[in-house]
Every structure is written in structure tokens, then in C-alpha cells.
Design an enzyme around this catalytic site. Structure first.
Site, mmCIF file in Angstrom:
data_model
loop_
_atom_site.group_PDB
_atom_site.id
_atom_site.type_symbol
_atom_site.label_atom_id
_atom_site.label_comp_id
_atom_site.label_asym_id
_atom_site.label_seq_id
_atom_site.Cartn_x
_atom_site.Cartn_y
_atom_site.Cartn_z
ATOM 1 C CG ASN A 1 -1.959 1.001 1.305
ATOM 2 O OD1 ASN A 1 -2.782 0.843 2.433
ATOM 3 N ND2 ASN A 1 -2.425 1.331 0.167
ATOM 4 C CB CYS B 1 -4.065 5.321 5.599
ATOM 5 S SG CYS B 1 -3.324 3.861 4.572
ATOM 6 C CG ASN C 1 -13.374 -0.636 2.490
ATOM 7 O OD1 ASN C 1 -12.713 -0.174 1.466
ATOM 8 N ND2 ASN C 1 -13.541 0.059 3.472
ATOM 9 C CB CYS D 1 -7.059 -2.752 2.788
ATOM 10 S SG CYS D 1 -8.427 -1.795 3.545
ATOM 11 N N GLY D 2 -4.921 -1.791 5.540
ATOM 12 C CA GLY D 2 -4.851 -2.090 6.677
ATOM 13 C C GLY D 2 -6.038 -2.427 7.751
ATOM 14 C CB THR D 3 -9.298 -0.490 8.179
ATOM 15 O OG1 THR D 3 -9.331 -0.180 6.786
ATOM 16 C CG2 THR D 3 -8.574 0.700 8.758
#
Lengths: 311, 311
Positions: A22, A95, A213, A248-250
Site C-alpha cells: 500500500n 490509513c 469495503n 488494506c490495513g483496516t
């Protein structure tokens, strides 16, 4: 040309960094002089005519920006503010991969000392603490998480239905909120994970009013690591408004927390998450916060010629 | 790590450049010390974990490499050699957008003087001459072109058949050789150009033994420019082994030369070509060479941390 160049100097120092692929263009703006217009952000993040990145991270003193000053009142240690912009020029609150790279940047350029217990970072989602681990990874507290479906969804394991191109039948899914909305779908095996076609957005029912997401996950069991059980999963992610991404971290947090909910009361609190761009570690902390740990790589630094960039 | 890092220093100076969004990582290697392994090229061109680019251009003295010394015997002016590598690490003979960016790089860093009549550049396809035009564009002589189908194909206007996903029926097409193979298909209008789905390779009959680039073109007529007729066309390109790209220099040449063949004896010799990444100009010269002109942008320079890059 006067629009995008307003308050942008002839050249700009930049650093390119990434967390599990990312990737970000980081710009130190210690005097808060830079006006990051959407057009300028789009030019910087353009992967062919610019530096390229999923977003731009402006590193600015919290005291110099209004959003930052409010956070300083809450936590005087949050001296640096992460001004995160998506590649399309829009603002983002947080983020999870970016905040680790932000901390690595502060450390590399001598703007903060992470050797003693971590630092506080100002973000649009509030103050976030980040610490460096002995292996060089960075761990970020991403705050309180929740299941929007509540206890009912947790016990049923599902409160949504997702249809993915390339996979037969609609799948039961669990919604998870990490400050942003996620919908997590368990697949049968890794063959299904490969077969899923994420060039188009999965269809989610009930349709979330501001989108979601979507994470496709395959639980891979548990093992003992340093005397504690650690769960493991592999995932792919479709990011709202973006498409499939390498990480995607979350999303990794949501995936781990959903699999943990499905695993029941004795589930591990720590999960190793394989994303296409690498490996992350997600921890469900006793205080109701979720922590995301992983690498933060600063791979190049240089100077952008603004006139050449804006054509 | 010893493989990719062999003979690679801890940091490397780089420049990011592009020609109509065909983008490159340029590295000056004046002492011919750098061993560009395929793994290192792939790491550099990785768009998320590296600098990102369609290829790497090593700028090396012709006298320092075997391929270059042979060219110096042919043309002693070709003092610099363009060591071009595709993003996958393989060697490439030529790149019509790359050679312009190469010349701009030589000029920017004081390695060559383009103010007087242009320069000779050593490439794996032979010596190529590049000159700078008054508007800042660079024009490169890409050498002799031909129609593999010969006079018969020229008079019939076709010697192949191409099926494109998203478009009804197979289309007649003309093969053009610009040192590499191209197959050019005329579409009815811009709506067809938009409707073509180039996520998969067009099917070409007869199937060329070593593949072909495919250009989809829409002729847009002619107009007078500075007293000379200039043709105009819009195109998209599917590059052999790569997929759809924003621009392909030799593809623009092939497209213009095919449309010129279709237009007959009175066709213009100069063509303005709109590619997704910008605008190019193609000239069919009386000596049987084709010349490609267009912008060459150097947008950023900096230093790569090799250990961080190779992870």
C-alpha cells in the site's frame, strides 16, 4: 496552470514508501506552506506521469493546521499531523498502512524518537499511537472497533450477503466497523480465493448507504507462537471506490476480527494476516481497540520537478 | 540476497521519466559498474514496492559494453548506449518513447549537446539519431520500416484478420514491421475504439510465429499544418507480452503507416497520432525511414535505498 501550482514551489522533496505494498508519496511540510490541491495530488500519484502511489501523506506540525490544533488539546504529544489524501485528491481520515509509514518517516528524518514507547500521531480520525517493534515492524493502535450488527450478528456470524463475480451463490457475511465500513466473507478454500473476480465490486445486501469495503477471507487455523495462540488467515480486499488492492490495513483488521468472531469464545486475540502485498498482524486488545502491525518501507527519496509533473 | 545485490551499491541515483506516459526508471552508469539483474529490474519497476516503470534504461558509455563497441565502429558519434530492459527484466532492442527520454536525460545531465543537429544513440537495434525540436519535443529516427505482406498487402490494404473482444466480427488488418511486428486494424469510429476490450489479447490470423503488437485505429482525416498536409488518427494498442498500454512508440508508427497505406498515393507523409497517454507525430521519410516525435518528460530524480527495495 495557476490553479494547481498555487503555493507549490518549483521543486518538492518527496519520499516513496509502502506498507505491504500500500504505497504513498510522503512530503515533509514543516512550515505548513504546501497547498495540496486535488489536481496536484492526482499528478503526484499518477503511476506513469507522476511518482505513483495509493495516496499522498503530508507530514505537517499539528500546531500549524486547524485539525491538528484540536488534537493537541487532547494529547500534547501528537506534535505531527498525518494529512492523508487519496490518489483522487480527496481527504481520508485514516490509513492503517499509511500511519506506520508515517511513523517510519518521522523516525528516518529525525522528526520523532520511537525508541522509547512509541509516539502519538495526529490524524483526521483522532490521535493514534504507533510503536516500533524489535523486528523493525511498526504497530499502530487503530482505535475502537465494533460489529454494527451487534451481539445478534456476532452469534449468528452474519448480517449481510455478498455476491462475488466468479463464485457460485451468494455468501453470508459479517459487517465490521474499524472507523470505516467493512463486510467480511468467508470462502471455502484458497481455490475460491483465487477464483474470485474482483475487477468488479461484489454486490452487498443490504446495500450499505455509503458503500463498504469487502474482504474475502480463508481461515488457515491456529498455531502457538511464543506461548500464545495465533490465528492465521489469507485474504483479498475490494476497497470502496478504488477496486482490488494489494493491501488494506483496516481491511486486515476487519478480516481478523470477523474470523475471530466466527471462531467463538476461545478464539486467539492475535492474527497473522496474509494479504497479496505481504503479511500483517492484527491484535484484538482487551481495551476494545484493534492494533495493526506490519512493515513500513521507505525505499526512495528525491526531488519532483513540479512544472514537469503538471505538464 | 547475494544474487540481486551482486555489484549493486547500497544506494542508486535514479530519474523517473516518461514519453506519452510510457514510463522509465533511468540510471546513469558512467563507469559501467552496475549489474542489472532481472530481479533488480523487476524490483525497480514494481509500481508499489519500487519506483515503477514500463522499463529501466541504463545510460552507459558505448565503449564500456560489448554491444556498444560494435556500434562505435559503425558510428563513432554514438558514444552513449541505451541499455533498455523491460519491466520483467528481459532485454529489449528498442523503445521509441524510451529513446527520446534517453536523449532528454543526456541533455539534462550535460552528457550530450542536442543544440546542434541532434545526436547518435547506441541501441540494440543499431544507431538511432535523435534531435530536439524548437517546441521541446524530441524526434527519433526509428530506421527502415516495411510491410511484410509487400505490394500485394499494400494494394489490398490487408494481409491479416483480427478479432477483438467487445467488437462484432473479425476485422481485416495490415501487418507493419518497425523492427518489431505490428498488426493494424481500422475501426469504424471512436465508439468502436471505446468499446474494444483489450484486457485480453486480440486474436490474429494467420497467427504470427513470435506474436504481434496490435493497434486499433480510427482515422480522423487530414488538415493543413504549416503548408503541408498532416493526417490524424486516434489509436489504442495491445503490446505483445504486456497488454494494453498508454502508449507505444513503434505502435504509433505502425498505425500511421498503415493508415497512410490505406489512404493511397496522395496520403500525407506526416501524421498526428493520439494515444491514450498523449500525442505523437509520425513521419514517413523519403529515405524509407520512419521518424517518431513527441514529448520527453523528466519529472523526478532521487536515490533508491537498494536494501529497502529488495526487501
Amino acid at each position: 496552470m495557476s490553479g494547481p501550482q498555487a503555493r507549490v514551489p518549483a521543486t518538492i522533496q518527496f519520499t516513496k514508501g509502502h506498507g505491504t505494498q500500500n504505497d504513498f508519496v510522503l512530503i515533509a511540510d514543516e512550515d505548513a506552506e504546501l497547498d495540496l490541491t486535488p489536481a496536484f495530488v492526482r499528478a503526484l500519484t499518477n503511476r506513469r506521469a507522476g511518482i505513483g502511489g495509493d495516496g499522498v501523506i503530508r507530514v505537517v506540525p499539528s500546531a500549524a493546521v486547524e485539525e491538528g490544533r484540536a488534537l493537541l488539546a487532547e494529547d500534547p504529544d501528537a506534535t505531527w499531523f498525518m494529512d492523508y489524501r487519496n490518489a483522487d485528491g480527496s481527504f481520508a481520515e485514516m490509513c492503517g498502512n499509511g500511519v506506520r509509514v508515517f511513523a517510519a518517516f518521522l523516525e528516518r528524518f529525525g522528526l520523532a524518537d520511537l525508541s522509547a514507547g512509541g509516539i502519538a500521531v495526529g490524524t483526521r480520525a483522532g490521535v493514534r499511537r504507533v510503536r516500533r517493534e524489535p523486528n523493525g515492524w511498526y504497530a499502530a493502535d487503530l482505535g475502537v472497533w465494533s460489529l454494527p450488527g451487534g451481539a445478534g450478528a456476532a452469534s449468528e456470524g452474519a448480517d449481510a450477503e455478498v455476491t462475488v463475480t466468479g463464485l457460485p451463490v451468494a455468501r453470508a457475511a459479517l459487517r465490521v466497523d474499524i472507523g470505516n465500513p467493512h463486510t467480511v466473507v468467508a470462502l471455502a478454500d484458497e481455490a475460491e480465493l483465487v477464483a474470485a473476480d474482483l475487477r468488479t465490486a461484489p454486490a452487498v445486501l443490504p446495500a450499505p448507504p455509503s458503500g463498504t469495503n469487502v474482504e474475502l477471507v480463508v481461515p488457515l487455523g491456529e498455531r502457538e507462537v511464543e506461548g500464545r495462540p495465533m490465528g492465521r488467515l489469507r485474504m483479498r480486499v475490494f476497497e470502496r471506490g478504488v477496486g482490488e488492492t494489494r493491501s488494506c490495513g483496516t481491511g486486515a483488521c476487519a478480516a481478523a476480527l470477523a474470523v475471530r468472531a466466527w471462531a467463538g469464545a476461545l478464539a486467539p486475540e492475535v492474527w497473522s494476516v496474509d494479504v497479496p502485498g505481504g503479511q500483517l498482524r492484527v491484535s484484538a486488545r482487551p481495551d476494545g481497540h484493534v492494533e495493526l502491525a506490519g512493515p513500513a518501507v521507505l525505499l526512495a527519496s528525491g526531488v519532483v520537478d513540479v512544472a514537469a509533473l503538471l505538464g
